[in-house]
Design an enzyme around this catalytic site. Structure first.
Site, mmCIF file in Angstrom:
data_model
loop_
_atom_site.group_PDB
_atom_site.id
_atom_site.type_symbol
_atom_site.label_atom_id
_atom_site.label_comp_id
_atom_site.label_asym_id
_atom_site.label_seq_id
_atom_site.Cartn_x
_atom_site.Cartn_y
_atom_site.Cartn_z
ATOM 1 N N HIS A 117 9.587 -5.579 -3.866
ATOM 2 C CA HIS A 117 9.285 -4.192 -3.504
ATOM 3 C C HIS A 117 8.227 -4.209 -2.415
ATOM 4 C CE1 HIS A 117 8.513 0.064 -3.785
ATOM 5 N NE2 HIS A 117 7.241 -0.156 -4.094
ATOM 6 N N GLY A 168 2.123 -3.419 -2.222
ATOM 7 C CA GLY A 168 1.127 -2.557 -2.854
ATOM 8 C C GLY A 168 1.788 -1.638 -3.855
ATOM 9 N N ASP A 169 0.966 -0.954 -4.634
ATOM 10 C CA ASP A 169 1.490 -0.042 -5.651
ATOM 11 C C ASP A 169 2.296 1.081 -5.012
ATOM 12 O OD1 ASP A 169 0.269 -1.554 -7.595
ATOM 13 O OD2 ASP A 169 -1.529 -0.284 -7.693
ATOM 14 N N SER A 170 3.203 1.637 -5.792
ATOM 15 C CA SER A 170 3.998 2.764 -5.320
ATOM 16 C C SER A 170 3.093 3.941 -4.967
ATOM 17 C CB SER A 170 4.998 3.173 -6.406
ATOM 18 O OG SER A 170 5.813 4.231 -5.974
ATOM 19 N N GLY A 171 3.326 4.549 -3.799
ATOM 20 C CA GLY A 171 2.529 5.685 -3.360
ATOM 21 C C GLY A 171 1.278 5.323 -2.597
ATOM 22 N N ILE A 172 1.030 4.044 -2.348
ATOM 23 C CA ILE A 172 -0.179 3.613 -1.647
ATOM 24 C C ILE A 172 -0.111 3.909 -0.148
ATOM 25 C CG2 ILE A 172 0.556 1.261 -1.117
ATOM 26 C CD1 ILE A 172 -2.900 2.223 -2.439
ATOM 27 N N GLY A 173 1.131 4.089 0.372
ATOM 28 C CA GLY A 173 1.273 4.405 1.801
ATOM 29 C C GLY A 173 1.946 3.325 2.622
ATOM 30 N N LYS A 174 2.768 2.501 1.997
ATOM 31 C CA LYS A 174 3.435 1.409 2.719
ATOM 32 C C LYS A 174 4.405 1.944 3.777
ATOM 33 C CE LYS A 174 5.079 -0.395 -1.076
ATOM 34 N NZ LYS A 174 4.452 0.530 -2.057
ATOM 35 N N SER A 175 5.256 2.882 3.373
ATOM 36 C CA SER A 175 6.253 3.413 4.306
ATOM 37 C C SER A 175 5.599 4.207 5.428
ATOM 38 C CB SER A 175 7.261 4.290 3.555
ATOM 39 O OG SER A 175 7.979 3.538 2.595
ATOM 40 N N GLU A 184 11.810 5.813 3.850
ATOM 41 C CA GLU A 184 11.566 6.958 2.968
ATOM 42 C C GLU A 184 10.112 7.408 3.082
ATOM 43 O OE1 GLU A 184 11.240 8.139 -1.752
ATOM 44 O OE2 GLU A 184 11.806 6.106 -1.188
ATOM 45 N N ARG A 220 -15.444 -9.932 3.857
ATOM 46 C CA ARG A 220 -15.930 -9.286 5.081
ATOM 47 C C ARG A 220 -16.046 -10.267 6.236
ATOM 48 N NH1 ARG A 220 -21.022 -5.559 3.594
ATOM 49 N NH2 ARG A 220 -20.653 -4.953 5.770
#
Length: 313
Positions: A136, A151-158, A200, A241
């Site tokens: 995923h 990353g987790d679903s909804g994190i902003g990958k797309s 999506e 850092r």
């Protein structure tokens, strides 16, 4: 399942005998040129490989006494032998044709040179028989580097991928990335056919990247070199850092470089990924800014300590 029938179509091979064996499965990426077997040594005969007969093997075969010829070629035709291919448009020996018919082993001919065909076959088999998995995430070509964004679903990958495409980079796959391990340390990612070229975006829906941004905005597949893992900013977590901490992500039997990017309002993730891709290329070229900074810092600390000791003395 890969069979000899697929090879006939892919490499323009001609079927001579053994048509009933064309659907035998191919499991081995290695290819054999049975020179020792032609001399009668079958103790370690790799019968599960495709057998390639060229000028060298057949010229030696023609030197054999008549009483040895039929039995020698018959031993090549095993139930698990996917195919026997005669190269350079050489006419197969009659004894081989008879054995292939009797035992149902596909006997094929090719106009190509033996070495050339062997190289092309090996590349094709490694691709088709490679270990596969799916992840995923989003795969984008950034400055020539295959960047796998996770990353987790909804994190902003797309959304990040969309911003990268707008900045001139190319989308490979969104949401689900099919990955093949072609060779050790080489992972190739591609999208499932169903969602090819699609992206999506929550609140907007599914968009066709190629239709909106043109054919130059997409790729059908890409070698994966770098993993960018997005996560929500955790104020209690210490993030790297300097860049000295090296993380890796293991996919199948291959490890790739991993960078964890904390996400919070005000951070331009797309720009950070661009810089990460460029920095990755520099690292491959042997330029490591973090190590250079660390060396300068250590040298400066050493210089100050020496200066302090001189003043005290």
């Amino acid at each position: 399942m890969l069979t000899a029938r697929a090879l006939v179509n892919k490499f323009n091979l001609q079927l001579v005998a053994g048509e009933e064996g064309l659907d035998r499965p191919i499991h081995n990426t290695d290819i054999s040129r049975p020179g020792l077997e032609m001399a009668g040594y079958f103790s370690h005969y790799a019968s599960d490989r495709i057998q390639l007969l060229g000028t060298t093997e057949l010229s030696f075969y023609n030197l054999l006494p008549d009483e040895e010829r039929h039995g020698r070629l018959r031993k090549l035709c095993r139930p698990d032998t996917p195919a026997i291919i005669v190269t350079r448009d050489i006419e197969p020996p009659e004894e081989l044709v008879v054995a292939a018919k009797e035992l149902g082993t596909p006997l094929l001919t090719s106009k190509d040179a033996t070495t050339s065909l062997m190289s092309r076959l090996t590349t094709y088999l490694e691709h088709e028989l490679a270990k596969t998995t799916s992840l995923h995430g989003v795969l984008v070509d950034v400055y020539g580097v295959g960047v796998l964004i996770t990353g987790d679903s909804g994190i902003g990958k797309s959304e990040t991928a969309l911003e990268l495409v707008k900045r001139g980079h190319r989308l490979v796959a969104d949401d689900n990335v099919e990955i093949r391990e072609i060779t050790k340390d080489e992972l190739i990612g591609k999208p499932p056919k169903l969602i090819e070229h699609l992206l999506e975006i929550r609140g907007l829906g599914i968009i066709n990247v190629m239709t909106l941004f043109g054919a130059g905005s997409i790729l059908t597949e890409k070698k994966i070199g770098l993993n960018i893992n997005l996560e929500n900013w955790d104020k209690n977590k210490l993030y790297d850092r300097v860049g000295l901490n090296e993380e890796t992500l293991r996919i199948l039997d291959t490890e790739i470089t991993k960078k964890t990017i904390p996400v919070r309002p005000g951070r331009n993730v797309a720009v950070i990924i661009e810089v990460a891709a460029m920095n990755y290329r520099l690292n491959i070229m042997g330029i490591n800014t973090a190590e250079e900074f660390n060396e300068r810092l250590n040298a400066e600390i050493l210089r100050k300590n020496e200066h302090k000791e001189e003043n005290e003395s």
